[in-house]
Design an enzyme around this catalytic site. Structure first.
Site, PDB file in Angstrom:
ATOM      1  N   TYR A   1     -73.502 -26.893 -19.218  1.00  0.00           N
ATOM      2  CA  TYR A   1     -74.887 -27.015 -18.297  1.00  0.00           C
ATOM      3  C   TYR A   1     -74.608 -27.969 -17.497  1.00  0.00           C
ATOM      4  CZ  TYR A   1     -79.328 -26.584 -16.502  1.00  0.00           C
ATOM      5  OH  TYR A   1     -80.431 -26.566 -15.503  1.00  0.00           O
TER       6      TYR A   1
ATOM      7  N   ASP B   1     -75.487 -26.609 -28.179  1.00  0.00           N
ATOM      8  CA  ASP B   1     -76.587 -25.863 -27.305  1.00  0.00           C
ATOM      9  C   ASP B   1     -76.451 -24.534 -27.426  1.00  0.00           C
ATOM     10  OD1 ASP B   1     -77.757 -24.488 -25.030  1.00  0.00           O
ATOM     11  OD2 ASP B   1     -77.575 -26.621 -23.633  1.00  0.00           O
TER      12      ASP B   1
ATOM     13  N   ARG C   1     -99.950 -34.860 -28.282  1.00  0.00           N
ATOM     14  CA  ARG C   1     -98.607 -35.472 -27.941  1.00  0.00           C
ATOM     15  C   ARG C   1     -98.039 -35.229 -29.434  1.00  0.00           C
ATOM     16  NH1 ARG C   1     -97.682 -40.401 -28.129  1.00  0.00           N
ATOM     17  NH2 ARG C   1     -99.233 -41.038 -26.708  1.00  0.00           N
TER      18      ARG C   1
ATOM     19  N   LYS D   1     -84.860 -19.680 -21.113  1.00  0.00           N
ATOM     20  CA  LYS D   1     -83.760 -18.423 -20.889  1.00  0.00           C
ATOM     21  C   LYS D   1     -84.179 -17.538 -21.558  1.00  0.00           C
ATOM     22  CE  LYS D   1     -82.302 -21.817 -18.064  1.00  0.00           C
ATOM     23  NZ  LYS D   1     -81.210 -22.733 -18.629  1.00  0.00           N
TER      24      LYS D   1
HETATM   25  C1  LIG Z   1     -81.126 -24.194 -18.355  1.00  0.00           C
HETATM   26  C2  LIG Z   1     -80.226 -24.697 -19.445  1.00  0.00           C
HETATM   27  C3  LIG Z   1     -80.480 -26.025 -20.005  1.00  0.00           C
HETATM   28  C4  LIG Z   1     -81.729 -26.757 -19.518  1.00  0.00           C
HETATM   29  O1  LIG Z   1     -82.863 -26.306 -19.794  1.00  0.00           O
HETATM   30  P1  LIG Z   1     -84.212 -26.339 -18.866  1.00  0.00           P
HETATM   31  O2  LIG Z   1     -85.128 -25.608 -19.604  1.00  0.00           O
HETATM   32  O3  LIG Z   1     -83.901 -25.948 -17.555  1.00  0.00           O
HETATM   33  O4  LIG Z   1     -84.431 -27.822 -18.939  1.00  0.00           O
HETATM   34  C5  LIG Z   1     -79.599 -26.525 -20.893  1.00  0.00           C
HETATM   35  N1  LIG Z   1     -78.555 -25.732 -21.427  1.00  0.00           N
HETATM   36  C6  LIG Z   1     -78.346 -24.615 -20.923  1.00  0.00           C
HETATM   37  C7  LIG Z   1     -77.037 -23.892 -21.597  1.00  0.00           C
HETATM   38  C8  LIG Z   1     -79.086 -23.956 -20.113  1.00  0.00           C
HETATM   39  O5  LIG Z   1     -78.732 -22.847 -19.496  1.00  0.00           O
END
Ligand SMILES: *Cc1c(COP(=O)(O)O)cnc(C)c1O
Length: 385
Positions: free
Chosen positions: A100, A172, A48, A197
């Site tokens: 998001y 982000d 961890r 993604k």
């Molecule tokens: C999918 C997404 C998240 C969340 O990520 P997860 O891997 O699904 O927990 C956060 N920000 C954006 C812009 C996203 O597309």
């Protein structure tokens, strides 16, 4: 030798395995490590806290973002949760008006319960950002292009405003990845990714990443990562490193396909509106061009009234109706009922996420096949009467 981003994708972080010469970092599938005596370990104690496969990915994301320190988490939201844990009761965040849905949910339904609150602001409006900052605000949290209307926020200018008031800037960067946009180099303090993604890129791994430059901030985040425990597993860390190696060639094709589809949609007569920051007519076009080397591959659009958007989803044959984005395959979703359902209807309406909005994650298939599929599905969805 200082490598350019497309070489860094392949050789950044830890390049291969020192011990055996293996060109890939091994999957250290272990929870713990033998200690040679009390207080004597070889740099690893418990997975961890640290794992060599995860550490290789963490160094890689730091290198790619032009940061010094990286952290890997079990999901994008685990990364977001850890970053939000920097804040204390009474603190406020200024947040982009389209973000998001899951980010909104954790702010509204989790952190609000601990009296860490948010103010929703159109962060493309710099005056509005400055006006929203007061003593209690501790950070500005932005997505650019923002989800799902692809609104562009000027990272450099927002960072100047926030830093003038001694506030953090959190970006982000999921939609563009460090291949196209590097927020730390533009002045941001913390970059967050859903690695699920584009970075992973194959719709096979859920993960989250964070990169920072500042040592004190990194130390606090490593502390929180270990204390909260939402770390990425060794095998998933390996898959992320593997995916990132091809990010450059994938993104080039994603962006090329998206540009062609956005222009086709705009000229097709099938739509009322296309949102894509790579179109010269888009309000964010100039800022986008200044701060990123490509407009990404997310497009949102609203069909002309004579088409039934629900039927459109059913008529698609190649493009898949699914949550998520950023994989090699093209995906389409309905933000109002899927990715952004966690946002109350009145707020959705206020920020422009109408029920008719369609979001497309353009994959790397042959673009003519994609256009043909979109065209036949739109035509087949013409409402009767
Ligand atoms: C999918 C997404 C998240 C969340 O990520 P997860 O891997 O699904 O927990 C956060 N920000 C954006 C812009 C996203 O597309």
């Amino acid at each position: 030798m200082s490598l350019k981003i497309d070489s860094l994708l392949i050789h950044g972080g830890i390049d291969g395995d020192e011990t055996t010469g293996a060109v890939n970092v091994p999957v250290y599938q272990t929870s713990t490590y033998k200690q040679d005596g009390l207080g004597k370990n070889r740099g690893w104690e418990y997975s961890r806290t640290g794992n060599p496969t995860r550490a290789a990915l963490e160094k890689l994301i730091a290198d790619l973002e032009g940061g010094e320190y990286g952290l890997a988490f079990a999901s994008g939201l685990a990364a977001i949760n850890t970053v939000l844990s920097l804040f204390k009761k009474g603190d406020k965040l200024v947040v982009s008006d389209n973000i998001y849905g899951g980010t909104f949910r954790i702010l509204d339904n989790v952190y609000k319960n601990f009296d860490i609150t948010y103010k929703i602001v159109d962060t493309s409006d710099l005056e509005a950002v400055e006006k929203a900052i007061d003593e209690d605000v501790k950070a500005v949290y932005i997505e650019t292009p923002a989800n799902p209307l692809l609104t562009i926020t000027d990272i450099e200018e927002v960072s100047k405003i926030a830093h003038k008031h001694d506030k953090l800037v959190i970006v982000d960067n999921t939609f563009l990845t460090p291949y196209l946009q590097r927020p730390l180099e533009l002045g941001a303090d913390i970059v967050i990714h859903s690695g699920t993604k584009y970075l992973g890129g194959h719709s096979d791994t859920v993960s989250g990443l964070v990169a920072v430059k500042d040592k004190a901030l990194a130390d606090r985040l490593y502390y929180l990562q270990n204390a909260i425990g939402g770390v990425l597993a060794p095998w998933d860390s390996f898959l992320m490193i593997r995916g990132i190696k091809t990010l450059g060639v994938r993104m080039d094709r994603h962006v090329e396909n998206a540009g062609k589809i956005a222009r086709w949609l705009q000229d097709s007569g099938y739509v009322q509106k296309v949102y894509y920051p790579g179109l010269e007519s888009d309000p964010g076009y100039e800022i986008q061009k200044k701060q990123a080397s490509g407009a990404g591959a997310m497009i949102s659009f609203v069909l002309d009234e004579k088409y039934d958007y629900k039927k459109f989803f059913e008529e698609l044959k190649l493009v898949t109706l699914a949550e998520s984005l950023g994989g090699v395959e093209s995906l389409v979703c309905h933000p109002a009922s899927m990715t952004h359902a966690a946002i109350p209807a009145d707020i959705r309406k206020q920020v422009g996420i109408v029920d008719e909005l369609i979001r497309l994650s353009v994959g790397i298939e042959n673009v003519d096949d994609l256009i043909e599929d979109l065209k036949q599905a739109i035509e087949a969805s013409e409402a009767e009467g």
